[in-house]
Motif scaffolding. Sequence first.
Motif, PDB file in Angstrom:
ATOM      1  N   ARG A   1       2.306   2.132  -3.297  1.00 41.00           N
ATOM      2  CA  ARG A   1       1.183   2.729  -4.147  1.00 41.00           C
ATOM      3  C   ARG A   1       0.974   4.022  -3.798  1.00 41.00           C
ATOM      4  O   ARG A   1       0.703   4.868  -4.771  1.00 41.00           O
ATOM      5  CB  ARG A   1      -0.003   1.781  -4.112  1.00 41.00           C
ATOM      6  CG  ARG A   1       0.042   0.494  -4.878  1.00 41.00           C
ATOM      7  CD  ARG A   1      -1.334  -0.103  -5.060  1.00 41.00           C
ATOM      8  NE  ARG A   1      -1.808  -0.549  -3.703  1.00 41.00           N
ATOM      9  CZ  ARG A   1      -1.619  -1.610  -3.108  1.00 41.00           C
ATOM     10  NH1 ARG A   1      -0.882  -2.743  -3.866  1.00 41.00           N
ATOM     11  NH2 ARG A   1      -2.264  -1.883  -1.943  1.00 41.00           N
ATOM     12  N   ARG A   2       0.952   4.448  -2.567  1.00 43.38           N
ATOM     13  CA  ARG A   2       0.868   5.843  -2.071  1.00 43.38           C
ATOM     14  C   ARG A   2       1.754   6.154  -1.248  1.00 43.38           C
ATOM     15  O   ARG A   2       1.482   5.865   0.255  1.00 43.38           O
ATOM     16  CB  ARG A   2      -0.607   5.781  -1.411  1.00 43.38           C
ATOM     17  CG  ARG A   2      -1.224   7.284  -1.428  1.00 43.38           C
ATOM     18  CD  ARG A   2      -2.540   7.283  -0.838  1.00 43.38           C
ATOM     19  NE  ARG A   2      -3.236   8.537  -0.352  1.00 43.38           N
ATOM     20  CZ  ARG A   2      -3.123   8.922   0.806  1.00 43.38           C
ATOM     21  NH1 ARG A   2      -2.838   7.997   1.706  1.00 43.38           N
ATOM     22  NH2 ARG A   2      -3.666  10.161   1.170  1.00 43.38           N
ATOM     23  N   PRO A   3       3.100   6.398  -1.416  1.00 47.35           N
ATOM     24  CA  PRO A   3       4.135   6.398  -0.486  1.00 47.35           C
ATOM     25  C   PRO A   3       4.298   7.814   0.285  1.00 47.35           C
ATOM     26  O   PRO A   3       5.218   8.493   0.419  1.00 47.35           O
ATOM     27  CB  PRO A   3       5.441   6.523  -1.483  1.00 47.35           C
ATOM     28  CG  PRO A   3       4.776   6.979  -2.842  1.00 47.35           C
ATOM     29  CD  PRO A   3       3.375   6.792  -3.112  1.00 47.35           C
ATOM     30  N   VAL A   4       3.109   8.116   0.841  1.00 49.19           N
ATOM     31  CA  VAL A   4       3.164   9.176   1.934  1.00 49.19           C
ATOM     32  C   VAL A   4       4.222   9.126   3.010  1.00 49.19           C
ATOM     33  O   VAL A   4       4.832   9.945   3.355  1.00 49.19           O
ATOM     34  CB  VAL A   4       1.839   9.439   2.430  1.00 49.19           C
ATOM     35  CG1 VAL A   4       1.754  10.798   3.233  1.00 49.19           C
ATOM     36  CG2 VAL A   4       0.955  10.236   1.236  1.00 49.19           C
TER      37      VAL A   4
ATOM     38  N   SER B   1       3.222   5.065  11.373  1.00 52.95           N
ATOM     39  CA  SER B   1       4.419   5.058  12.445  1.00 52.95           C
ATOM     40  C   SER B   1       5.351   4.089  12.081  1.00 52.95           C
ATOM     41  O   SER B   1       6.554   4.071  11.852  1.00 52.95           O
ATOM     42  CB  SER B   1       3.822   4.794  13.753  1.00 52.95           C
ATOM     43  OG  SER B   1       5.102   4.512  14.738  1.00 52.95           O
ATOM     44  N   ILE B   2       4.817   2.545  11.856  1.00 52.90           N
ATOM     45  CA  ILE B   2       5.797   1.503  11.684  1.00 52.90           C
ATOM     46  C   ILE B   2       6.487   1.847  10.033  1.00 52.90           C
ATOM     47  O   ILE B   2       7.505   1.359   9.801  1.00 52.90           O
ATOM     48  CB  ILE B   2       4.742   0.193  11.463  1.00 52.90           C
ATOM     49  CG1 ILE B   2       4.550   0.050  13.183  1.00 52.90           C
ATOM     50  CG2 ILE B   2       5.744  -1.087  11.148  1.00 52.90           C
ATOM     51  CD1 ILE B   2       3.555  -1.223  13.432  1.00 52.90           C
ATOM     52  N   ILE B   3       5.661   2.059   9.290  1.00 53.03           N
ATOM     53  CA  ILE B   3       6.095   2.366   7.786  1.00 53.03           C
ATOM     54  C   ILE B   3       6.989   3.236   7.826  1.00 53.03           C
ATOM     55  O   ILE B   3       8.199   3.151   7.154  1.00 53.03           O
ATOM     56  CB  ILE B   3       4.978   2.473   6.948  1.00 53.03           C
ATOM     57  CG1 ILE B   3       4.044   1.396   6.459  1.00 53.03           C
ATOM     58  CG2 ILE B   3       5.635   3.128   5.635  1.00 53.03           C
ATOM     59  CD1 ILE B   3       4.700   0.252   5.979  1.00 53.03           C
ATOM     60  N   MET B   4       6.873   4.684   8.838  1.00 55.01           N
ATOM     61  CA  MET B   4       7.859   5.404   8.607  1.00 55.01           C
ATOM     62  C   MET B   4       9.373   4.834   9.274  1.00 55.01           C
ATOM     63  O   MET B   4      10.539   5.261   8.860  1.00 55.01           O
ATOM     64  CB  MET B   4       7.437   6.650   9.396  1.00 55.01           C
ATOM     65  CG  MET B   4       6.538   7.607   8.733  1.00 55.01           C
ATOM     66  SD  MET B   4       6.167   8.910   9.456  1.00 55.01           S
ATOM     67  CE  MET B   4       7.798  10.040   9.580  1.00 55.01           C
TER      68      MET B   4
ATOM     69  N   GLN C   1       0.761  -1.218  -0.084  1.00 51.13           N
ATOM     70  CA  GLN C   1      -0.076   0.026   0.010  1.00 51.13           C
ATOM     71  C   GLN C   1       0.607   1.277   0.037  1.00 51.13           C
ATOM     72  O   GLN C   1       0.622   2.424  -0.678  1.00 51.13           O
ATOM     73  CB  GLN C   1      -1.047  -0.030   1.318  1.00 51.13           C
ATOM     74  CG  GLN C   1      -1.821  -1.062   1.125  1.00 51.13           C
ATOM     75  CD  GLN C   1      -2.857  -1.185   2.398  1.00 51.13           C
ATOM     76  OE1 GLN C   1      -2.589  -0.199   3.512  1.00 51.13           O
ATOM     77  NE2 GLN C   1      -3.622  -2.079   2.512  1.00 51.13           N
ATOM     78  N   GLN C   2       1.938   1.274   0.656  1.00 54.21           N
ATOM     79  CA  GLN C   2       2.588   2.413   0.743  1.00 54.21           C
ATOM     80  C   GLN C   2       3.598   2.679  -0.416  1.00 54.21           C
ATOM     81  O   GLN C   2       3.707   3.690  -0.982  1.00 54.21           O
ATOM     82  CB  GLN C   2       3.751   2.309   1.983  1.00 54.21           C
ATOM     83  CG  GLN C   2       3.127   2.364   3.351  1.00 54.21           C
ATOM     84  CD  GLN C   2       2.449   3.550   3.517  1.00 54.21           C
ATOM     85  OE1 GLN C   2       3.035   4.801   3.319  1.00 54.21           O
ATOM     86  NE2 GLN C   2       1.261   3.671   4.255  1.00 54.21           N
TER      87      GLN C   2
END
Length: 370
Positions: free
Chosen positions: A66-69, A129-132, A63-64
Amino acid sequence: MASSAQPPAAAGDGGPDGGSLAGGGETFGDRSLSQGLSVLVGLGLCVTMLGLGCAVELGQLGQQLRRPVGLLLALLGQFVAMPLVAFLLAVIFALDEVAAVAVLLCGCCPGGNLSNLMSVLVDGDMNLSIIMTASSTLLALFLMPLCLWIYSRHWINTAVVQLLPLGAVSLTLGSTLLPIGLGVLIRYRHPRAADLLVKISLWSLLVTLVVLFILTGTMLGPDLLAQIPASVYAIAVLMPLAGYALGYGLATVFKMPPHCRRTVSLETGCQNVQLCTAILKLTFSPELIGSMYMFPLLYALFQSAEAGLFVLAYKMYGRDSYKQDTLGEEEDTDISYKKLKEEEVADTSYGTVTTEEHNSIQLEPTQTAL
């Protein structure tokens, strides 16, 4: 060049950053506990990275992408804002080269696991938080040495910067990929075991920092700790605050909702101090770095205290508004459901029951059109 190759010895009689720090480095290197401390640092870093990997789900990563905010926020917060803050504070407080390198290393580090724990306490976006944290850790493999190379130019003529082991820094960062990958695999194959490992890693983070602080303070001695310049303590206080403020402002610019703003704020201000400690311990000689080995531990102390105040303020003043927003969403759902039920017409061909008087019931026939 020869005179600058041994800065601690050359400054043997001058000031708090001179010979006293060198002596502290020699003592630090000669103690038998030093080897055990290195092992503790390495194990703590591995457990932390394993827990980070266990917190990442492959679906979230897709998901990130595809939408890497989250990826963009991690890039701007950890490798644009924080290194610049560290550099400016080092210049403003006129730090010597040893202290400046320690501050820069901490400022160029990726996000730490403390932010994941704090995000839970402020009702933040845990996925974000985890993705960052994971994104900044992976980006650090290339961007952390680059940031160190760029911002250390101000002290390029000093021995510490000339000996800055960027290759060793990259090697230490690369070694963290193995436990992260193992954690992702465990999450994919054994989700329950991954949840347990995440909890273990968070507790190990707290225990490791406390043990490191106690052991390092014991090995350096109270006299040497007292000789750490007041400017270094001031930077350890101001740097996390600046990170929290810049993170919140960054999320505001991206027009993110309040719970995401709190998450980005904590992610930006919380650095991976275990990684910084490992780099200082494993890549610099004790004689060279001296008591500045304590800086990431001081940073960890103050970033935790300030994040705790952040959480306390939210619990006292911000949680009610969060609950109202949540209840408002639930009430809207309930109202819509009630309206839907009221609009439903009972379809019956047997009639309706009405009450005209007390203890009298009349069954009225209903005309059904054929």
